[in-house]
Write a protein that holds these residues in place. Structure first.
Motif, PDB file in Angstrom:
ATOM      1  N   ASN A  44       0.825  -1.219   0.000  1.00 38.00           N
ATOM      2  CA  ASN A  44       0.000   0.000   0.000  1.00 38.00           C
ATOM      3  C   ASN A  44       0.858   1.267   0.000  1.00 38.00           C
ATOM      4  OD1 ASN A  44      -2.345   1.426  -0.096  1.00 38.00           O
ATOM      5  ND2 ASN A  44      -2.769   1.336   2.082  1.00 38.00           N
ATOM      6  N   LYS A  45       1.881   1.280  -0.855  1.00 35.16           N
ATOM      7  CA  LYS A  45       2.740   2.460  -0.969  1.00 35.16           C
ATOM      8  C   LYS A  45       2.722   2.972  -2.408  1.00 35.16           C
ATOM      9  CE  LYS A  45       5.981   2.056   2.839  1.00 35.16           C
ATOM     10  NZ  LYS A  45       5.665   0.774   3.495  1.00 35.16           N
ATOM     11  N   TYR A  46       2.778   4.299  -2.544  1.00 31.38           N
ATOM     12  CA  TYR A  46       2.850   4.886  -3.876  1.00 31.38           C
ATOM     13  C   TYR A  46       4.249   4.715  -4.447  1.00 31.38           C
ATOM     14  CZ  TYR A  46      -1.656   7.038  -2.943  1.00 31.38           C
ATOM     15  OH  TYR A  46      -2.983   7.241  -2.662  1.00 31.38           O
ATOM     16  N   ILE A  47       4.319   4.276  -5.704  1.00 31.47           N
ATOM     17  CA  ILE A  47       5.606   4.108  -6.372  1.00 31.47           C
ATOM     18  C   ILE A  47       5.949   5.389  -7.131  1.00 31.47           C
ATOM     19  CG2 ILE A  47       6.890   2.736  -8.083  1.00 31.47           C
ATOM     20  CD1 ILE A  47       4.771   0.482  -7.489  1.00 31.47           C
ATOM     21  N   ARG A  48       4.914   6.006  -7.738  1.00 31.56           N
ATOM     22  CA  ARG A  48       5.169   7.209  -8.541  1.00 31.56           C
ATOM     23  C   ARG A  48       3.875   7.983  -8.736  1.00 31.56           C
ATOM     24  NH1 ARG A  48       8.214   4.674 -11.643  1.00 31.56           N
ATOM     25  NH2 ARG A  48      10.161   5.238 -10.608  1.00 31.56           N
ATOM     26  N   TYR A  49       4.030   9.294  -8.985  1.00 34.76           N
ATOM     27  CA  TYR A  49       2.879  10.146  -9.297  1.00 34.76           C
ATOM     28  C   TYR A  49       3.019  10.658 -10.727  1.00 34.76           C
ATOM     29  CZ  TYR A  49       2.651  10.328  -4.182  1.00 34.76           C
ATOM     30  OH  TYR A  49       2.590   9.999  -2.860  1.00 34.76           O
TER      31      TYR A  49
END
Length: 260
Positions: A44-49
């Motif tokens: 549940n972590k963002y890799i990229r925006y």
């Protein structure tokens, strides 16, 4: 049973697409901020925006062959992205709201613009403009809400928020069939789908039933009752197995009836 629940309360969640990496998705928001997010479901972590759109993202399509994806927005643009870079790889300004999708080979993508024309772009030279444009009869009563290719690449399905969907020859741009006769009085966006063999087209309706047509003959072959309580907004076939899922506020999984 749901295995896990991941929250995106601040931004909301609208369109979700799996990427090729295990347990990762890109998704668009429906609250604040029109940045597309690349999320690892595993932790549940963002890799990229992927910032760039200035209005809501209404179309999102992952390339079937690599890390490229495209997005269409109410800001009247289609953007081309690579999962490995936060920078937009390409930008197309259009005359209206777009719906867009890659073809099954990942070589071209189609954009439905302003609910009246379909433009085909070559991925390697999209900056030169579309190599084909198909003009459709404009229907004032509704707008296009989705575009999908059949798995054999020969057909394009245009879904609308009215009470019909259109099947188009992907090479000639001719309307082959217009499928109707299902309920959608409140202009709900309902997802239509091909079966993986490209032979049948299905869509839900506001009364919770699923209508199925033969793509070649245009004849309605089935109306399935999944005991849905509301409009069926999502409908997707399993790409490998003989099963599909449909969802209103609850979800149904379908299996074929095997006659003895």
């Amino acid at each position: 049973r749901p295995k896990r629940t991941l929250y995106s309360k601040k931004y909301g969640v609208d369109l979700i697409r799996y990427t090729h990496a295990a347990n990762t998705v890109v998704y668009s928001s429906n609250k604040i901020d029109d940045t597309i997010r690349y999320l690892s479901l595993h932790d549940n972590k963002y890799i990229r925006y992927f910032p760039g759109h200035s209005k809501r993202v209404v179309a999102l399509s992952m390339s079937p062959v690599d890390d490229t994806f495209i997005s269409g927005s109410l800001d009247k643009t289609i953007r081309l992205w690579d999962l490995r870079s936060p920078n937009c790889q390409g930008l197309m300004h259009l005359q209206g709201k777009p719906v867009c999708s890659f073809d099954p080979e990942g070589l071209i993508f189609a954009a439905g613009v302003n609910s009246e024309m379909v433009k085909l772009y070559d991925l390697r030279s999209f900056d030169k403009g579309p190599f084909a444009t198909f003009k459709m009869q404009y229907d004032r009563t509704c707008e296009w809400t989705g575009l999908k290719f059949s798995n054999d690449g020969k057909l394009i399905l245009l879904s609308t928020n009215g009470s019909f969907i259109r099947l188009i020859d992907a090479f000639k741009g001719v309307v082959m069939h217009t499928f109707g006769g299902y309920a959608n009085s409140k202009a709900v966006t309902m997802e239509a789908s091909f079966t993986p063999d490209s032979q049948f087209i299905m869509i839900g309706s506001e009364d919770g039933k699923i209508h199925v047509w033969n793509g070649e003959s245009g004849i309605k072959v089935a109306v399935l009752d999944g005991k849905h309580t509301g409009p069926i907004t999502c409908l997707q076939f399993n790409p490998k197995f003989m099963t599909f899922a449909s969802a209103c506020s609850n979800m149904a999984f379908w299996l074929p009836t095997i006659d003895d």
